[in-house]
Motif scaffolding. Structure first.
Motif, PDB file in Angstrom:
ATOM      1  N   GLY A   1      -2.094   8.861  -7.989  1.00 26.89           N
ATOM      2  CA  GLY A   1      -1.821   7.563  -8.178  1.00 26.89           C
ATOM      3  C   GLY A   1      -1.758   7.162  -9.568  1.00 26.89           C
ATOM      4  O   GLY A   1      -0.777   6.468 -10.328  1.00 26.89           O
ATOM      5  N   LEU A   2      -2.718   7.690 -10.392  1.00 27.00           N
ATOM      6  CA  LEU A   2      -2.687   7.439 -11.727  1.00 27.00           C
ATOM      7  C   LEU A   2      -1.461   8.170 -12.404  1.00 27.00           C
ATOM      8  O   LEU A   2      -0.787   7.602 -13.365  1.00 27.00           O
ATOM      9  CB  LEU A   2      -3.855   7.946 -12.565  1.00 27.00           C
ATOM     10  N   ASP A   3      -1.059   9.381 -11.982  1.00 24.34           N
ATOM     11  CA  ASP A   3       0.197  10.107 -12.633  1.00 24.34           C
ATOM     12  C   ASP A   3       1.396   9.419 -12.271  1.00 24.34           C
ATOM     13  O   ASP A   3       2.196   9.099 -12.988  1.00 24.34           O
ATOM     14  CB  ASP A   3       0.108  11.389 -11.833  1.00 24.34           C
ATOM     15  N   PHE A   4       1.484   8.642 -10.949  1.00 28.07           N
ATOM     16  CA  PHE A   4       2.641   7.809 -10.502  1.00 28.07           C
ATOM     17  C   PHE A   4       2.708   6.869 -11.577  1.00 28.07           C
ATOM     18  O   PHE A   4       3.878   6.345 -11.762  1.00 28.07           O
ATOM     19  CB  PHE A   4       2.653   7.650  -9.235  1.00 28.07           C
ATOM     20  N   ILE A   5       1.700   5.918 -11.688  1.00 24.37           N
ATOM     21  CA  ILE A   5       1.544   4.784 -12.361  1.00 24.37           C
ATOM     22  C   ILE A   5       2.242   4.940 -13.760  1.00 24.37           C
ATOM     23  O   ILE A   5       2.989   4.339 -14.289  1.00 24.37           O
ATOM     24  CB  ILE A   5       0.284   4.024 -12.236  1.00 24.37           C
ATOM     25  N   ALA A   6       1.731   6.236 -14.397  1.00 20.57           N
ATOM     26  CA  ALA A   6       2.040   6.297 -15.731  1.00 20.57           C
ATOM     27  C   ALA A   6       3.628   6.753 -15.629  1.00 20.57           C
ATOM     28  O   ALA A   6       4.275   6.308 -16.721  1.00 20.57           O
ATOM     29  CB  ALA A   6       1.341   7.637 -16.180  1.00 20.57           C
ATOM     30  N   LYS A   7       4.059   7.457 -14.681  1.00 23.51           N
ATOM     31  CA  LYS A   7       5.359   7.843 -14.619  1.00 23.51           C
ATOM     32  C   LYS A   7       6.205   6.460 -14.412  1.00 23.51           C
ATOM     33  O   LYS A   7       7.505   6.490 -14.871  1.00 23.51           O
ATOM     34  CB  LYS A   7       5.789   8.783 -13.492  1.00 23.51           C
TER      35      LYS A   7
ATOM     36  N   ILE B   1       0.938  -1.229   0.154  1.00 22.82           N
ATOM     37  CA  ILE B   1      -0.115  -0.053   0.011  1.00 22.82           C
ATOM     38  C   ILE B   1       1.001   0.988  -0.220  1.00 22.82           C
ATOM     39  O   ILE B   1       1.736   1.404   0.854  1.00 22.82           O
ATOM     40  CB  ILE B   1      -0.719   0.207   1.472  1.00 22.82           C
ATOM     41  N   LEU B   2       0.582   2.052  -1.051  1.00 24.94           N
ATOM     42  CA  LEU B   2       1.284   3.425  -0.831  1.00 24.94           C
ATOM     43  C   LEU B   2       0.151   4.524  -0.771  1.00 24.94           C
ATOM     44  O   LEU B   2      -0.786   4.442  -1.606  1.00 24.94           O
ATOM     45  CB  LEU B   2       1.964   3.830  -2.137  1.00 24.94           C
ATOM     46  N   ILE B   3       0.161   5.565   0.022  1.00 19.17           N
ATOM     47  CA  ILE B   3      -0.835   6.485   0.196  1.00 19.17           C
ATOM     48  C   ILE B   3      -0.540   7.599  -0.760  1.00 19.17           C
ATOM     49  O   ILE B   3       0.547   8.000  -0.925  1.00 19.17           O
ATOM     50  CB  ILE B   3      -0.800   7.132   1.688  1.00 19.17           C
ATOM     51  N   THR B   4      -1.421   8.247  -1.458  1.00 18.91           N
ATOM     52  CA  THR B   4      -1.105   9.140  -2.489  1.00 18.91           C
ATOM     53  C   THR B   4      -2.201  10.360  -1.997  1.00 18.91           C
ATOM     54  O   THR B   4      -3.092  10.337  -1.352  1.00 18.91           O
ATOM     55  CB  THR B   4      -1.576   8.749  -3.787  1.00 18.91           C
TER      56      THR B   4
ATOM     57  N   ALA C   1       6.549  -2.945  -7.037  1.00 20.94           N
ATOM     58  CA  ALA C   1       6.218  -1.872  -7.871  1.00 20.94           C
ATOM     59  C   ALA C   1       6.048  -0.967  -6.797  1.00 20.94           C
ATOM     60  O   ALA C   1       6.011   0.398  -6.992  1.00 20.94           O
ATOM     61  CB  ALA C   1       4.912  -2.305  -8.649  1.00 20.94           C
ATOM     62  N   ILE C   2       5.375  -1.292  -5.570  1.00 20.61           N
ATOM     63  CA  ILE C   2       4.940  -0.105  -4.512  1.00 20.61           C
ATOM     64  C   ILE C   2       6.374   0.439  -4.314  1.00 20.61           C
ATOM     65  O   ILE C   2       6.560   1.676  -3.932  1.00 20.61           O
ATOM     66  CB  ILE C   2       4.278  -0.699  -3.399  1.00 20.61           C
ATOM     67  N   ARG C   3       7.642  -0.285  -4.220  1.00 19.27           N
ATOM     68  CA  ARG C   3       8.683   0.386  -3.581  1.00 19.27           C
ATOM     69  C   ARG C   3       9.396   1.625  -4.536  1.00 19.27           C
ATOM     70  O   ARG C   3       9.738   2.420  -4.292  1.00 19.27           O
ATOM     71  CB  ARG C   3       9.784  -0.574  -3.323  1.00 19.27           C
ATOM     72  N   LYS C   4       8.875   1.083  -6.072  1.00 20.77           N
ATOM     73  CA  LYS C   4       9.329   2.007  -6.897  1.00 20.77           C
ATOM     74  C   LYS C   4       8.619   3.330  -7.047  1.00 20.77           C
ATOM     75  O   LYS C   4       8.902   4.435  -7.197  1.00 20.77           O
ATOM     76  CB  LYS C   4       9.295   1.281  -8.372  1.00 20.77           C
ATOM     77  N   LEU C   5       7.188   3.034  -6.604  1.00 24.74           N
ATOM     78  CA  LEU C   5       6.179   4.151  -6.636  1.00 24.74           C
ATOM     79  C   LEU C   5       6.509   4.922  -5.618  1.00 24.74           C
ATOM     80  O   LEU C   5       6.287   6.160  -5.487  1.00 24.74           O
ATOM     81  CB  LEU C   5       4.870   3.650  -6.754  1.00 24.74           C
ATOM     82  N   VAL C   6       7.093   4.564  -4.206  1.00 20.28           N
ATOM     83  CA  VAL C   6       7.419   5.316  -3.362  1.00 20.28           C
ATOM     84  C   VAL C   6       8.588   6.291  -3.583  1.00 20.28           C
ATOM     85  O   VAL C   6       8.426   7.419  -3.020  1.00 20.28           O
ATOM     86  CB  VAL C   6       8.087   4.525  -2.119  1.00 20.28           C
ATOM     87  N   LEU C   7       9.423   5.833  -4.421  1.00 23.10           N
ATOM     88  CA  LEU C   7      10.572   6.742  -4.802  1.00 23.10           C
ATOM     89  C   LEU C   7      10.124   7.801  -5.704  1.00 23.10           C
ATOM     90  O   LEU C   7      10.520   9.022  -5.812  1.00 23.10           O
ATOM     91  CB  LEU C   7      11.708   5.973  -5.697  1.00 23.10           C
ATOM     92  N   ILE C   8       9.110   7.535  -6.655  1.00 23.11           N
ATOM     93  CA  ILE C   8       8.283   8.597  -7.315  1.00 23.11           C
ATOM     94  C   ILE C   8       7.754   9.516  -6.303  1.00 23.11           C
ATOM     95  O   ILE C   8       7.868  10.805  -6.438  1.00 23.11           O
ATOM     96  CB  ILE C   8       7.365   8.140  -8.315  1.00 23.11           C
ATOM     97  N   LYS C   9       7.037   9.064  -5.359  1.00 19.10           N
ATOM     98  CA  LYS C   9       6.242   9.956  -4.119  1.00 19.10           C
ATOM     99  C   LYS C   9       7.402  10.743  -3.808  1.00 19.10           C
ATOM    100  O   LYS C   9       7.199  12.132  -3.579  1.00 19.10           O
ATOM    101  CB  LYS C   9       5.684   8.979  -3.292  1.00 19.10           C
ATOM    102  N   GLN C  10       8.518  10.007  -2.980  1.00 25.72           N
ATOM    103  CA  GLN C  10       9.538  11.112  -2.495  1.00 25.72           C
ATOM    104  C   GLN C  10      10.045  12.084  -3.455  1.00 25.72           C
ATOM    105  O   GLN C  10      10.257  13.352  -2.917  1.00 25.72           O
ATOM    106  CB  GLN C  10      10.623  10.145  -2.158  1.00 25.72           C
ATOM    107  N   ALA C  11      10.321  12.062  -4.653  1.00 21.62           N
ATOM    108  CA  ALA C  11      10.680  12.827  -5.430  1.00 21.62           C
ATOM    109  C   ALA C  11       9.514  13.883  -5.935  1.00 21.62           C
ATOM    110  O   ALA C  11       9.827  14.991  -6.447  1.00 21.62           O
ATOM    111  CB  ALA C  11      11.312  12.523  -6.972  1.00 21.62           C
ATOM    112  N   SER C  12       8.445  13.492  -5.844  1.00 22.07           N
ATOM    113  CA  SER C  12       7.251  14.611  -6.173  1.00 22.07           C
ATOM    114  C   SER C  12       6.900  15.515  -5.076  1.00 22.07           C
ATOM    115  O   SER C  12       6.828  16.524  -5.206  1.00 22.07           O
ATOM    116  CB  SER C  12       5.977  13.633  -6.474  1.00 22.07           C
ATOM    117  N   ASP C  13       6.380  14.895  -3.680  1.00 20.40           N
ATOM    118  CA  ASP C  13       6.009  15.817  -2.816  1.00 20.40           C
ATOM    119  C   ASP C  13       6.223  15.156  -1.508  1.00 20.40           C
ATOM    120  O   ASP C  13       5.790  15.940  -0.724  1.00 20.40           O
ATOM    121  CB  ASP C  13       4.483  16.232  -2.908  1.00 20.40           C
ATOM    122  N   LEU C  14       7.216  14.528  -1.284  1.00 24.83           N
ATOM    123  CA  LEU C  14       7.834  13.874  -0.102  1.00 24.83           C
ATOM    124  C   LEU C  14       6.681  13.003   0.464  1.00 24.83           C
ATOM    125  O   LEU C  14       6.931  11.787   0.925  1.00 24.83           O
ATOM    126  CB  LEU C  14       8.227  14.881   0.764  1.00 24.83           C
ATOM    127  N   ALA C  15       5.540  13.152   0.803  1.00 27.45           N
ATOM    128  CA  ALA C  15       4.747  12.740   1.609  1.00 27.45           C
ATOM    129  C   ALA C  15       3.174  13.539   1.704  1.00 27.45           C
ATOM    130  O   ALA C  15       3.077  14.752   1.467  1.00 27.45           O
ATOM    131  CB  ALA C  15       5.183  12.642   3.054  1.00 27.45           C
TER     132      ALA C  15
END
Length: 410
Positions: free
Chosen positions: A108-114, A99-102, A258-272
């Motif tokens: 979430g759709l933006d992160f998946i596309a990225k 689970i990743l909180i967005t 996949a969630i671990r990779k999405l977490v990296l995108i989250k960190q680079a996008s808005d931290l949390a």
């Protein structure tokens, strides 16, 4: 002076505004009857529950400090645990690692596309498709292919080559239609045969007014493969339609890798995502989510029924529409000679009625897709029975007028 246009990244050439978000700016114009936008009704937001939960957080110094600090990029741990239990109860056994909180399911759709799209990659989307998903995908410069309307065509050996297939199986935006169980199984067959991922948009699945719920695509995939880690599905969920959209709390559920990779995108996008919003939401949904869903369904069911009854009474012959079992939308098919974009423009300018042309819900440049010009999306979420009746009557009168004009022109 700086020529900003010359500095923009090439991907910005394909980024366009959302007609729906532009129409949302008109919400404060009280003389306009809104039949287009699908915003949740603020009359049913859980104000008392939210106020009580907020007061409880500020009354506890330790919780208040946590609420005002950065949250982990993965999300507030107790909320992730609750969502994992929520998903498990719905046939998707998983843990917090899945689970990743967005910030809402849109992020979430933006992160998946990225995560999945490089420029020129192919994205498969249902036709018509949620405009917010299309705009999120556009930024990553994909080629589009439409998921054929008939599930029998999904067995076509030539239907492959996409990175993922995006679908909203329950009460789709914009059509309000729902995938049958057989269609869900056929889509999973397609994923297994071609190796593509499935991006499942689950934002309306709780807003069911008729019939028994169907298992989500991720639940069926887990049942087939034995574990979420082997499932070819990323599922996006949200509390925007059942609690309140301004909290901007959604989630992605999927394989831990996949969630671990999405977490990296989250960190680079808005931290949390906001720790306070997550804590507030958790306190509210722990005990009250069922009640909030029931209230939303009660209100929206009545509005759906009222709009459908008015459509049946006033629309001229040759106009058809979907009869959704849930969600917020009704899709109208007008006679071929009616341009729905022109109709929506005239409806707003001449009759103070806002509706959304169906042309906005088609991807740009999909080789196997011909956008339809004679479709219209209506929503019943923000409007009571009486103003909806007036709005639909005005819309029907304009349809008759344009049908007459096109007959004379012919």
């Amino acid at each position: 002076m700086t020529d900003w246009t010359s500095l923009y990244a090439s991907r910005m050439a394909g980024v366009v505004g959302s007609d729906i978000r532009e129409r949302a700016k008109l919400l404060d114009a009280r003389q306009i009857i809104h039949l287009g936008g699908g915003l949740p009704d603020p009359e049913i937001f859980p104000y008392a529950r939210l106020a009580q939960a907020s007061a409880a957080i500020w009354a506890d110094p330790a919780r208040a400090r946590t609420a005002l600090q950065y949250a982990p990029s993965e999300g507030h741990g107790p909320l992730r645990e609750w969502i994992a239990g929520h998903m498990t109860a719905r046939g998707v056994p998983c843990t917090v690692d899945n689970i990743l909180i967005t910030n809402g399911s849109q992020q979430g759709l933006d992160f998946i596309a990225k995560l999945l799209l490089s420029p020129g990659d192919t994205a498969m989307v249902e036709i018509p498709s949620f405009i917010g998903a299309l705009r999120a995908f556009d930024a990553y410069q994909p080629q589009y292919v439409g998921l054929p309307e008939d599930a029998e065509d999904w067995a076509d050996p030539a239907l492959g080559g996409a990175k993922f297939c995006y679908v909203g199986p329950d009460f789709r935006n914009p059509t309000g239609t729902t995938m049958t169980l057989a269609e869900r199984e056929a889509l999973l067959d397609l994923a297994e045969r071609t190796g593509i991922a499935i991006v499942e948009d689950g934002c309306y699945e709780d807003l069911r007014y008729d019939g028994a719920p169907l298992p989500s695509l991720i639940a069926r995939a887990v049942a087939r493969h034995g574990s979420i880690e082997s499932a070819p599905v990323l599922h996006t969920g949200t509390f925007s339609k059942t609690v309140a959209p301004s909290l901007r709390v959604g989630w992605i559920a999927g394989p831990a890798e996949a969630i671990r990779k999405l977490v990296l995108i989250k960190q680079a996008s808005d931290l949390a995502t906001s720790a306070f919003n997550q804590m507030l939401l958790l306190d509210v949904v722990r005990e009250g989510l069922g009640d909030m869903i029931a209230e939303a369904c009660r209100v929206y069911r009545g509005r759906r029924d009222a709009m459908l009854a008015t459509l049946a009474r006033v629309m001229p012959e040759g106009v058809t529409w979907t009869e959704p079992g849930g969600g917020l939308y009704i899709w109208l098919d007008l006679p071929e000679r009616i341009d729905a974009t022109l109709l929506s423009q005239r409806a707003l300018a001449e009759h103070h009625v806002s509706a959304i042309s169906g042309a906005a819900f088609y991807p740009k440049g999909a080789a196997n897709v011909t956008p339809r010009h004679n479709c219209l999306r209506l929503s019943f979420s923000m409007i009571g029975a009486e103003p909806a009746r007036i709005g639909v009557e005005r819309l029907a009168a304009l349809v008759r007028e344009m049908m007459a004009e096109s007959a004379v022109a012919a």
